[in-house]
Scaffold this active site. Sequence first.
Site, mmCIF file in Angstrom:
data_model
loop_
_atom_site.group_PDB
_atom_site.id
_atom_site.type_symbol
_atom_site.label_atom_id
_atom_site.label_comp_id
_atom_site.label_asym_id
_atom_site.label_seq_id
_atom_site.Cartn_x
_atom_site.Cartn_y
_atom_site.Cartn_z
ATOM 1 C CE LYS A 14 -11.081 9.583 35.691
ATOM 2 N NZ LYS A 14 -9.811 9.277 35.745
ATOM 3 N NE ARG A 89 -9.884 8.650 29.080
ATOM 4 C CZ ARG A 89 -10.470 7.688 30.071
ATOM 5 N NH1 ARG A 89 -11.759 7.697 30.335
ATOM 6 N NH2 ARG A 89 -9.321 7.089 30.657
ATOM 7 N NE ARG A 128 -7.387 1.123 38.531
ATOM 8 C CZ ARG A 128 -7.653 2.311 37.831
ATOM 9 N NH1 ARG A 128 -8.515 2.974 38.586
ATOM 10 N NH2 ARG A 128 -7.342 2.386 36.648
ATOM 11 N NE ARG A 134 -8.689 -0.665 34.188
ATOM 12 C CZ ARG A 134 -9.003 0.616 34.033
ATOM 13 N NH1 ARG A 134 -9.977 0.825 34.842
ATOM 14 N NH2 ARG A 134 -8.533 1.253 33.275
ATOM 15 N NE ARG A 146 -4.641 3.914 31.469
ATOM 16 C CZ ARG A 146 -4.876 2.949 32.538
ATOM 17 N NH1 ARG A 146 -3.731 2.206 32.863
ATOM 18 N NH2 ARG A 146 -5.927 3.457 33.327
#
Length: 191
Positions: A14, A89, A128, A134, A146
Site C-alpha cells: 500500500k 481498518r 522490510r 519498524r 497483525r
Amino acid sequence: MLNIVLFGPPGAGKGTQSEKLIARYNLTHLSTGDLFRKHISEGTPLGRKAQQYMDEGNLVPDEVVIGMVEDKLKNTSGTAGFIFDGFPRTVAQARALDKILEANGTPINLMLALSVDEAELLDRLLKRGKVSGRPDDQDPEKIKNRFAVYARETTPVAEYYQAQGKLITIEGVGGIDSIFARLTEAIEANK
Ligand code: AMP
C-alpha cells in the site's frame, strides 16, 4: 475530487503504490500508520496513546484514529483528492469516514484492494523490518497477530465498500510497475 481507499493486509504494498499514485494523480496521502509514527517520534500525547497498541500489532481504538483523520482532513485544502492508506481498518471507521466525506460532498470513489498471499506477506514484512527498523515488522509473532487482526476486524471493511459497488480487487504480486499499471487501469475505468 478522486478519493481512493487503498486496501490490503500488512505488507501488501500500500505504501509503495500510494507514492506512485500520488505522483500520477496529484493526491494527498493519508496514512494513519505514518501519522501515528510521526506522533510517536514527536512524543505527543496521541503518540503515547497509540504506541502500546502498535507495538503489539493491535488496532488503535477507533475514536483515536477517527479524531486524527478528521483533523488531517480539516487541515488539508486545495487537494485533488486523498489516498487513504491503512484506513479505514474497521467498519466503524469506514462509517465515520463516509459521514465526514458526505458533509464535504466528496465521497469515496473506489476501494482498490491489493491481494497477496500470507507467505509472501510474511517474507516482505521481515525484509522490510531489517531495512526500516519498524519494531512491528521484526517479530514473526507480532506479524501473525497483525494478520489475525486484519482477518477479524479489517476484512469486513471490503464487504462494506463492496455493498456500495466500490470494491475492485487487484492482484498485488509481481513487479511494482505492473501492479501500478493494474491500479491505474482500474482507476481510469472507474473515475
Ligand atoms: P501500518 O503502518 O498501516 O501498518 O500501521 C501500523 C500500526 O498502526 C497498526 O498495526 C496499528 O497498530 C496502527 N494503525 C494504523 N492505522 C490504523 C487504523 N486505521 N486503525 C487502527 N490502528 C491503526
